[in-house]
Design a protein around this motif. Structure first.
Motif, mmCIF file in Angstrom:
data_model
loop_
_atom_site.group_PDB
_atom_site.id
_atom_site.type_symbol
_atom_site.label_atom_id
_atom_site.label_comp_id
_atom_site.label_asym_id
_atom_site.label_seq_id
_atom_site.Cartn_x
_atom_site.Cartn_y
_atom_site.Cartn_z
ATOM 1 N N THR A 53 0.840 -1.197 0.000
ATOM 2 C CA THR A 53 0.000 0.000 0.000
ATOM 3 C C THR A 53 0.876 1.248 0.000
ATOM 4 O OG1 THR A 53 -1.846 -1.128 1.082
ATOM 5 C CG2 THR A 53 -1.740 1.270 1.336
ATOM 6 N N ALA A 54 1.943 1.237 0.783
ATOM 7 C CA ALA A 54 2.848 2.394 0.828
ATOM 8 C C ALA A 54 3.431 2.673 -0.553
ATOM 9 C CB ALA A 54 3.962 2.157 1.845
ATOM 10 N N GLN A 55 3.885 1.636 -1.239
ATOM 11 C CA GLN A 55 4.436 1.811 -2.584
ATOM 12 C C GLN A 55 3.382 2.353 -3.542
ATOM 13 O OE1 GLN A 55 5.989 -2.367 -2.585
ATOM 14 N NE2 GLN A 55 7.564 -1.441 -3.907
ATOM 15 N N LEU A 56 2.175 1.832 -3.446
ATOM 16 C CA LEU A 56 1.104 2.248 -4.360
ATOM 17 C C LEU A 56 0.705 3.700 -4.129
ATOM 18 C CD1 LEU A 56 -0.971 -1.039 -4.277
ATOM 19 C CD2 LEU A 56 0.381 -0.171 -6.206
ATOM 20 N N ILE A 57 0.579 4.112 -2.869
ATOM 21 C CA ILE A 57 0.228 5.503 -2.588
ATOM 22 C C ILE A 57 1.349 6.428 -3.056
ATOM 23 C CG2 ILE A 57 -0.230 7.207 -0.774
ATOM 24 C CD1 ILE A 57 -1.662 4.951 0.785
ATOM 25 N N GLN A 58 2.587 6.056 -2.790
ATOM 26 C CA GLN A 58 3.720 6.870 -3.236
ATOM 27 C C GLN A 58 3.719 6.990 -4.761
ATOM 28 O OE1 GLN A 58 5.790 8.172 -0.825
ATOM 29 N NE2 GLN A 58 7.015 9.313 -2.302
ATOM 30 N N HIS A 59 3.413 5.908 -5.435
ATOM 31 C CA HIS A 59 3.357 5.900 -6.904
ATOM 32 C C HIS A 59 2.232 6.803 -7.418
ATOM 33 C CE1 HIS A 59 3.354 4.464 -11.013
ATOM 34 N NE2 HIS A 59 2.099 4.072 -10.877
ATOM 35 N N ILE A 60 1.068 6.703 -6.811
ATOM 36 C CA ILE A 60 -0.052 7.571 -7.202
ATOM 37 C C ILE A 60 0.358 9.032 -7.051
ATOM 38 C CG2 ILE A 60 -2.385 8.336 -6.570
ATOM 39 C CD1 ILE A 60 -2.910 5.369 -5.690
ATOM 40 N N MET A 61 0.997 9.355 -5.935
ATOM 41 C CA MET A 61 1.434 10.736 -5.708
ATOM 42 C C MET A 61 2.417 11.195 -6.780
ATOM 43 S SD MET A 61 2.023 11.431 -1.675
ATOM 44 C CE MET A 61 2.792 9.895 -1.212
ATOM 45 N N TYR A 62 3.359 10.326 -7.123
ATOM 46 C CA TYR A 62 4.379 10.714 -8.095
ATOM 47 C C TYR A 62 3.765 10.948 -9.475
ATOM 48 C CZ TYR A 62 8.915 11.147 -10.333
ATOM 49 O OH TYR A 62 9.995 11.625 -11.024
ATOM 50 N N VAL A 63 2.866 10.078 -9.866
ATOM 51 C CA VAL A 63 2.172 10.266 -11.145
ATOM 52 C C VAL A 63 1.376 11.572 -11.112
ATOM 53 C CG1 VAL A 63 0.313 9.359 -12.612
ATOM 54 C CG2 VAL A 63 2.122 7.837 -11.777
ATOM 55 N N ASP A 64 0.645 11.794 -10.037
ATOM 56 C CA ASP A 64 -0.195 12.993 -9.937
ATOM 57 C C ASP A 64 0.631 14.271 -9.932
ATOM 58 O OD1 ASP A 64 -2.332 11.280 -9.888
ATOM 59 O OD2 ASP A 64 -3.007 11.811 -7.872
ATOM 60 N N ILE A 65 1.729 14.288 -9.193
ATOM 61 C CA ILE A 65 2.512 15.521 -9.137
ATOM 62 C C ILE A 65 3.150 15.814 -10.496
ATOM 63 C CG2 ILE A 65 4.739 14.659 -8.297
ATOM 64 C CD1 ILE A 65 4.484 17.151 -6.309
ATOM 65 N N ASN A 66 3.499 14.768 -11.233
ATOM 66 C CA ASN A 66 4.004 14.982 -12.585
ATOM 67 C C ASN A 66 2.935 15.628 -13.462
ATOM 68 O OD1 ASN A 66 6.841 13.923 -13.451
ATOM 69 N ND2 ASN A 66 6.127 12.522 -11.853
ATOM 70 N N HIS A 158 -5.195 1.546 -8.735
ATOM 71 C CA HIS A 158 -4.328 1.111 -7.636
ATOM 72 C C HIS A 158 -5.090 0.937 -6.333
ATOM 73 C CE1 HIS A 158 -0.778 0.948 -9.993
ATOM 74 N NE2 HIS A 158 -0.847 2.224 -10.352
ATOM 75 N N GLN A 159 -6.206 1.634 -6.175
ATOM 76 C CA GLN A 159 -7.038 1.416 -4.996
ATOM 77 C C GLN A 159 -7.618 0.004 -4.997
ATOM 78 O OE1 GLN A 159 -9.844 4.603 -4.236
ATOM 79 N NE2 GLN A 159 -8.333 6.112 -4.895
ATOM 80 N N ALA A 160 -7.905 -0.523 -6.166
ATOM 81 C CA ALA A 160 -8.376 -1.911 -6.252
ATOM 82 C C ALA A 160 -7.282 -2.854 -5.748
ATOM 83 C CB ALA A 160 -8.780 -2.247 -7.685
ATOM 84 N N GLN A 161 -6.037 -2.548 -6.067
ATOM 85 C CA GLN A 161 -4.927 -3.368 -5.569
ATOM 86 C C GLN A 161 -4.811 -3.254 -4.050
ATOM 87 O OE1 GLN A 161 -2.004 -1.520 -8.162
ATOM 88 N NE2 GLN A 161 -1.757 -3.452 -9.260
ATOM 89 N N ILE A 162 -5.005 -2.052 -3.523
ATOM 90 C CA ILE A 162 -4.952 -1.854 -2.070
ATOM 91 C C ILE A 162 -6.074 -2.650 -1.394
ATOM 92 C CG2 ILE A 162 -5.252 -0.160 -0.208
ATOM 93 C CD1 ILE A 162 -3.813 1.873 -2.114
ATOM 94 N N ASN A 163 -7.252 -2.637 -1.982
ATOM 95 C CA ASN A 163 -8.355 -3.433 -1.426
ATOM 96 C C ASN A 163 -8.006 -4.917 -1.407
ATOM 97 O OD1 ASN A 163 -10.284 -1.500 -0.679
ATOM 98 N ND2 ASN A 163 -10.993 -1.290 -2.788
#
Length: 176
Positions: A53-66, A158-163
């Motif tokens: 989950t930590a990796q996925l949230i960090q990844h979502i943030m990185y994509v979004d900030i880009n 990625h939220q589906a993966q977290i679930n």
């Protein structure tokens, strides 16, 4: 409860609708991660071979900030690349994130959402036609309209993966 995608008063109509889709998914991320222990945030699946989950949230943030910086027509600041990145590690996998608290991850994500709001207040609906380059392997092109939609879609994926990780964690770690 009534669900709707409506823009905010300070956003152009279409920008506002797309922005609200991203915000809805940001709020959903808060809900689906609520109450996670540090062990669960770092959990990598039954065989320890999935993204946490930590990796996925960090990844979502990185994509979004880009995408935020593409909207601003500016290169991503080096300090933000260091704070949120990289997109992938030397093995073409999501970078390892371990021991970072859910509170810190969510707080950082809220910061990205604030940057997104600030960027969206500067966009007009006509700006959504602007074409930008993206991608970490092959350079691709997309409109800003697609980019905003992609932010919402990507987060939900990625939220589906977290679930699924949460389901596995409950089955494999809490039942013992």
């Amino acid at each position: 409860m009534l669900y709707d995608l409506q823009g905010e008063a300070d956003l152009s109509p279409i920008v506002g609708i797309l922005y609200s889709a991203v915000v809805e998914n940001s709020q959903r991320l808060h809900v689906i991660t609520k109450g996670m222990s540090q062990e669960e945030v770092d959990y990598k699946g039954p065989n320890n071979n999935f993204n946490s989950t930590a990796q996925l949230i960090q990844h979502i943030m990185y994509v979004d900030i880009n995408w935020v910086y593409r909207m601003k027509d500016q290169p991503l600041d080096h300090s933000l690349k260091v704070q949120y990145g990289p997109m992938i590690d030397a093995n073409n996998r999501l970078p390892m994130v371990k021991g970072k608290s859910l509170n810190d991850l969510i707080s950082n994500y809220e910061g990205v959402m604030k940057m997104l709001k600030d960027a969206c207040t500067q966009l007009t609906d006509a700006d959504l036609n602007n074409v930008v380059t993206f991608g970490h392997e092959n350079e691709k092109q997309a409109t800003l309209r697609w980019g905003l939609w992609h932010m919402a879609d990507h987060s939900r994926y990625h939220q589906a993966q977290i679930n699924l990780l949460r389901k596995w964690y409950k089955e494999n770690c809490l039942s013992n």
